[in-house]
Design an enzyme around this catalytic site. Structure first.
Site, PDB file in Angstrom:
ATOM      1  N   ARG A  18       0.741  -1.185   0.035  1.00 45.81           N
ATOM      2  CA  ARG A  18       0.103  -0.039  -0.060  1.00 45.81           C
ATOM      3  C   ARG A  18       0.891   1.244  -0.233  1.00 45.81           C
ATOM      4  O   ARG A  18       0.571   2.201  -0.773  1.00 45.81           O
ATOM      5  CB  ARG A  18      -1.002  -0.083   1.172  1.00 45.81           C
ATOM      6  N   ASN A  36      -6.015  -2.287   1.918  1.00 43.63           N
ATOM      7  CA  ASN A  36      -6.249  -4.005   2.017  1.00 43.63           C
ATOM      8  C   ASN A  36      -7.493  -4.573   2.233  1.00 43.63           C
ATOM      9  O   ASN A  36      -8.517  -3.742   2.949  1.00 43.63           O
ATOM     10  CB  ASN A  36      -5.397  -4.246   3.363  1.00 43.63           C
TER      11      ASN A  36
END
EC number: 3.6.1.7
Length: 91
Positions: A18, A36
């Site tokens: 990320r 996520n």
């Protein structure tokens, strides 16, 4: 302008995917977000010039050094309402 929702699977959580996505997308001047998901995937929305979005897809297939990308599922979607690129809370 092009907008895509991308679901990335493989070893993509716990490997800085990320954070890497935020840095890479901002570097390409894209808007959107990354998060996520509970199923172990990473989901991202990329919005910007077609060439920049395509460059991001190519980058996502590799990801950061400790990631292993097995698959990318790509879906065209509507443009996001907010500018900039951010990391959203996990789902």
């Amino acid at each position: 302008m092009k907008t895509l929702l991308v679901r990335i699977s493989g070893k993509v959580q716990g490997v800085w995917y990320r954070g890497w996505t935020v840095e890479t997308a901002k570097g390409l001047g894209l808007a959107g977000w990354v998060r996520n998901r509970a199923d172990g995937t990473v989901e991202a929305l990329f919005h910007g010039p077609e060439a920049a979005v395509e460059a991001m897809l190519i980058a996502c297939r590799g990801g950061p050094p400790s990631a292993r990308v097995d698959d990318l599922r790509v879906t065209p979607v509507a443009a996001p309402d907010q500018p900039g690129f951010s990391q959203k809370p996990s789902l």
